[in-house]
Design an enzyme around this catalytic site. Structure first.
Site, short mmCIF file in Angstrom:
data_model
loop_
_atom_site.label_atom_id
_atom_site.label_comp_id
_atom_site.label_asym_id
_atom_site.label_seq_id
_atom_site.Cartn_x
_atom_site.Cartn_y
_atom_site.Cartn_z
N ASP A 70 0.87 -1.18 0.00
CA ASP A 70 0.00 0.00 0.00
C ASP A 70 0.90 1.23 0.00
O ASP A 70 1.91 1.25 0.71
CB ASP A 70 -0.93 0.00 1.22
N THR A 71 0.53 2.21 -0.81
CA THR A 71 1.37 3.41 -0.97
C THR A 71 0.57 4.66 -0.67
O THR A 71 -0.61 4.73 -1.00
CB THR A 71 1.91 3.49 -2.42
N GLY A 152 -0.38 8.67 -11.92
CA GLY A 152 -0.78 9.26 -10.63
C GLY A 152 -0.19 10.65 -10.42
O GLY A 152 -0.32 11.53 -11.25
N TYR A 153 0.49 10.82 -9.28
CA TYR A 153 1.02 12.12 -8.88
C TYR A 153 2.41 12.40 -9.48
O TYR A 153 3.05 13.38 -9.09
CB TYR A 153 1.11 12.19 -7.36
N LYS A 174 13.14 6.66 -12.33
CA LYS A 174 12.19 6.61 -11.21
C LYS A 174 12.21 5.25 -10.52
O LYS A 174 12.25 5.16 -9.30
CB LYS A 174 10.77 6.92 -11.71
P1 IMP Z 1 -1.18 1.84 -4.52
O1 IMP Z 1 -1.23 1.48 -3.06
O2 IMP Z 1 0.06 1.34 -5.21
O3 IMP Z 1 -2.46 1.48 -5.24
O4 IMP Z 1 -1.09 3.43 -4.59
C1 IMP Z 1 -2.11 4.26 -4.07
C2 IMP Z 1 -2.17 5.57 -4.86
O5 IMP Z 1 -0.95 6.29 -4.67
C3 IMP Z 1 -2.31 5.38 -6.37
O6 IMP Z 1 -3.64 5.36 -6.77
C4 IMP Z 1 -1.62 6.62 -6.91
O7 IMP Z 1 -2.52 7.69 -6.93
C5 IMP Z 1 -0.57 6.93 -5.87
N1 IMP Z 1 0.75 6.42 -6.25
C6 IMP Z 1 1.33 5.27 -5.81
N2 IMP Z 1 2.55 5.12 -6.33
C7 IMP Z 1 2.75 6.21 -7.12
C8 IMP Z 1 3.85 6.60 -7.95
O8 IMP Z 1 4.88 5.94 -8.07
N3 IMP Z 1 3.69 7.77 -8.61
C9 IMP Z 1 2.57 8.53 -8.52
N4 IMP Z 1 1.51 8.19 -7.79
C10 IMP Z 1 1.61 7.03 -7.08
#
Ligand code: IMP
Length: 194
Positions: A70-71, A152-153, A174
């Site tokens: 999770d990010t 994403g961002y 990246k």
């Molecule tokens: P996830 O947990 O990998 O699904 O990330 C959650 C949200 O964080 C995603 O929907 C993106 O909006 C944002 N995000 C995660 N990783 C990145 C990245 O490497 N670059 C830009 N946005 C990110």
């Protein structure tokens, strides 16, 4: 026999990245590979708890060793937000990356403190034991979108000491320095016993 491990995702890009790092020793399975088509709940209030929630869901129902990630984007001026709400920052019921980025720029209009970090938590359940791995990249929120790579961002996040956004740096650079790469590296070192 090769060790089987489930990654609780169907994101093909994330899977191939980690498969390449793990090499031949471990067979990495996706959710589709184990015939799991559920909407796995992600209702916790921290990245770590969300990752654990997903990994436990698979382990309890399917019995495999597994891991989940999770990010979140943590912005100082926003008290560490949007954090666990990063994917659904603009609208609570859906992920709209363009609206998310616009909201972030709007919230930081005329703010001088633009420090932020991307953070990834990975939860692994292996032989019944839980492990957590973290990857962080510190940086700044740009004042406008710049660059065309990534997702994403990426057009508004500028890692420290680069002066460029992730979207300007390009995917290859990246992926060497990103939050996810750093967390995945720790996970792989653990799994490969390095
Ligand atoms: P996830 O947990 O990998 O699904 O990330 C959650 C949200 O964080 C995603 O929907 C993106 O909006 C944002 N995000 C995660 N990783 C990145 C990245 O490497 N670059 C830009 N946005 C990110």
């Amino acid at each position: 026999m090769k060790k089987k491990l489930v990654f609780a995702t169907n994101n093909a890009h994330k899977l191939s990245e980690i498969r390449a790092m793990l090499g031949e020793k471990i067979e990495l399975l996706s959710l589709a590979d184990i015939d799991c088509h559920d909407e796995i709940p992600e209702t916790a209030e921290t990245l770590e708890e969300n990752a654990l929630q997903k990994a436990r869901y698979i382990h309890e129902r399917y019995g495999f060793d597994c891991f989940a990630d999770d990010t979140g984007l943590e912005v100082e001026e926003l008290g560490g937000g949007p954090g666990v709400h990063t994917a659904r920052y603009a609208y609570p019921d859906r992920c709209d990356p363009v609206a998310n980025t616009q909201r972030l720029l709007r919230e930081l209009t005329k703010k001088s403190n633009r420090r932020a970090q991307f953070r990834t938590a990975i939860a692994l359940i292996e032989n019944g034991e839980e492990h957590l791995f973290e990857g962080v990249v510190r940086g700044y929120i740009a004042t406008e979108e710049r660059g065309t790579d990534g997702f994403g961002y990426d057009p508004v996040f500028s890692p420290e000491e680069t002066g460029l956004t992730f979207a300007e740096l390009g995917v290859e650079t990246k992926n060497k320095i990103s939050h996810r790469a750093r967390a995945v590296e720790k996970l792989c070192r653990h799994l490969l016993g390095e």
